[in-house]
Design a protein around this motif. Sequence first.
Motif, PDB file in Angstrom:
ATOM      1  N   ASP A 326      74.655  79.330  75.691  1.00 48.81           N
ATOM      2  CA  ASP A 326      74.620  80.492  76.582  1.00 48.81           C
ATOM      3  C   ASP A 326      73.366  80.308  77.419  1.00 48.81           C
ATOM      4  N   THR A 327      73.513  79.675  78.587  1.00 52.10           N
ATOM      5  CA  THR A 327      72.325  79.342  79.394  1.00 52.10           C
ATOM      6  C   THR A 327      71.747  80.554  80.109  1.00 52.10           C
ATOM      7  N   ILE A 328      72.515  81.621  80.211  1.00 49.24           N
ATOM      8  CA  ILE A 328      72.011  82.829  80.863  1.00 49.24           C
ATOM      9  C   ILE A 328      70.986  83.519  79.970  1.00 49.24           C
ATOM     10  N   ASN A 329      71.305  83.614  78.678  1.00 49.14           N
ATOM     11  CA  ASN A 329      70.408  84.276  77.732  1.00 49.14           C
ATOM     12  C   ASN A 329      69.571  83.297  76.912  1.00 49.14           C
ATOM     13  N   GLY A 330      69.777  82.008  77.140  1.00 46.29           N
ATOM     14  CA  GLY A 330      68.989  81.002  76.433  1.00 46.29           C
ATOM     15  C   GLY A 330      69.239  80.965  74.944  1.00 46.29           C
ATOM     16  N   LYS A 331      70.526  80.973  74.552  1.00 44.83           N
ATOM     17  CA  LYS A 331      70.854  80.983  73.131  1.00 44.83           C
ATOM     18  C   LYS A 331      71.886  79.904  72.817  1.00 44.83           C
ATOM     19  N   TRP A 332      71.730  79.279  71.634  1.00 44.57           N
ATOM     20  CA  TRP A 332      72.744  78.384  71.089  1.00 44.57           C
ATOM     21  C   TRP A 332      73.626  79.195  70.152  1.00 44.57           C
ATOM     22  N   LEU A 333      74.928  79.240  70.437  1.00 41.30           N
ATOM     23  CA  LEU A 333      75.874  80.060  69.696  1.00 41.30           C
ATOM     24  C   LEU A 333      76.651  79.183  68.719  1.00 41.30           C
ATOM     25  N   ALA A 334      76.686  79.571  67.449  1.00 42.05           N
ATOM     26  CA  ALA A 334      77.287  78.752  66.404  1.00 42.05           C
ATOM     27  C   ALA A 334      78.810  78.804  66.455  1.00 42.05           C
ATOM     28  N   LEU A 335      79.432  77.639  66.595  1.00 48.86           N
ATOM     29  CA  LEU A 335      80.889  77.534  66.505  1.00 48.86           C
ATOM     30  C   LEU A 335      81.267  77.379  65.032  1.00 48.86           C
ATOM     31  N   ASP A 336      80.998  78.436  64.287  1.00 43.89           N
ATOM     32  CA  ASP A 336      81.127  78.407  62.833  1.00 43.89           C
ATOM     33  C   ASP A 336      82.147  79.445  62.396  1.00 43.89           C
ATOM     34  N   TRP A 337      83.291  78.984  61.926  1.00 43.02           N
ATOM     35  CA  TRP A 337      84.381  79.870  61.540  1.00 43.02           C
ATOM     36  C   TRP A 337      83.962  80.840  60.436  1.00 43.02           C
ATOM     37  N   ALA A 338      83.175  80.362  59.497  1.00 48.09           N
ATOM     38  CA  ALA A 338      82.823  81.195  58.338  1.00 48.09           C
ATOM     39  C   ALA A 338      81.946  82.386  58.704  1.00 48.09           C
ATOM     40  N   SER A 339      81.102  82.241  59.732  1.00 50.19           N
ATOM     41  CA  SER A 339      80.127  83.299  60.047  1.00 50.19           C
ATOM     42  C   SER A 339      80.451  84.070  61.323  1.00 50.19           C
TER      43      SER A 339
END
Length: 561
Positions: A326-339
């Motif tokens: 997410d380059t707008i908010n500067g976050k790495w978002l987890a592609l993690d099904w469990a969470s």
Amino acid sequence: MEYNRRKFISFMGKAGLSTVVMPQFLIGCGSTATPIKGFIITPKERLNVLKSLVLEGLVASDKDDLLLANGLDYHTIIKWGDKINDTDSFGFNNDFTCFIPLDDSEPKDGLLWVNHEYVNPLFVSDFDANAYENPSQHRTKEHVDKEMYNVGGSIIRIKEENGIWKMVQNDPHNRRITAKTPIQLNWDTPIKEKTTVIGTHSNCSGGITPWKTFLTCEENYDGFFGETEYDTNNVATHRPSSYGWEKFYNYPPEHYGWVVEVNPKDGYAQKHIALGRFAHECCTLFELEDKRVVAYTADDRNDEHLYKFISSKPGSLKEGTLYVADTINGKWLALDWASQPILKNKFKNQTEVLIRAREAAKLLGATKLNRPEDIEIDPITGHIFISLTNNKPQGDFHGSILKIEENKGNFDALNFKASTYLAGGEENGFSCPDNLAFDLSGNLWMTSDISGSSMNRTDKPYMPFKNNSLFVIPRYGGDAGKVIRVVSAPNDAELTGPWFSPDGKTLFLSVQHPGEQTTDLNKPTSTWPFDADNIPKPAVVAITGDLIEKMNKLNQIEGSI
């Protein structure tokens, strides 16, 4: 975290003033190869280099030739169709190149990996689609078999003698990886009931691992066996491919679109499912102090995304978490099904999330980018550079280079700052950036990717740039920060896969798809490399000369780190 060279080298676990800045495990797609020791000059020598370094850039050209700036020369190492052993020949449309010495003490003798991205049937299989009203009805298995052989990759042993790099004929390391090579899946769950799949194709750029294996990336995979698409009710349908290989070989689309690792010594290959499935341009690795790895990769398509994999175990490209930016908010978002509840509502399990990574990324709110392609890590600052080639539907015709600054300089951070490093267009003298490479001094080299159908046309915005080119952005001296054209490609061609030899004195470079717009073999739009048969041929060249040697010395100063 503010980087200087001492901090950067220390952070990466390298010690000793005789080691130059780029470490083995930082090497990614298009970066320099393993630097050799002892490449240090004094401050006085550096001053002399700066005074003698005059960059005379080329003007944009539409000449059908490989043109080089003053101070550069080239020779051809290998081209399409050349025999690499008694049974195999070099494939078509070479892209990414990567060189690994067989022995670190012998940097001029090693293995060159070269991607073969796609084919032009007119040249490769003698199939002329323009000759038929309904071309697909005239395609044969023999056509497809020839095409499948000419994609994938080649491993060849090369040596430099008296300034000339040559292939070692019939060396036991010389081999082909093709669209018919069995390849294992590095995953515990079968995909479409298979743990070993057939072949790799669409091999665009790539990378290298800390354990000295090659990474080759499957980009536009849907062109060969199509794609599985899902409607709003999650019902799957098959979208046919443009090449129509699925009419002759019933291979699931889900077996393609991965990062593939190849052992240069024996050719053993595996596909890394944990890195996600999409149009991978490249895969750039960074090894942390605890030997875990961070892998940056991007999806080269309009409105797609930038990804990062962080391993949870040392040296693993399987155990860990895939993130999307997410380059707008500067976050790495987890592609993690469990969470991630939103992913659980859409997909059955983590395997399905990785297969349908594009859909999962959009559900999480990842930022749509303008064709994110090559990724390199600045060896001086530690910043990550991503080429955004263009996005014509969004009005971005010339692209840009995106810069990512990880939080406190930690590559496994989950927060970052994004900014535009350099925008394409006439003002800055380049358009459609593609492959990137940092040399031993931290100068940035960049190729362009203007499509053959848009190049040199008065009705297109690319006319001022003419043929595709290789540029350098110097880090030091009076030209620092300028974009300077140093190589101009033949007609219709694209320059790809820049990779420096260990001593920085040679730049390996692919000349891909010259004459791509040809519709009649008797009237090719290019005849480079000017063989007797007058047919354009993709080739890998070695660029040498005083200019490259001087630029690679500029930051190797005694005592500067």
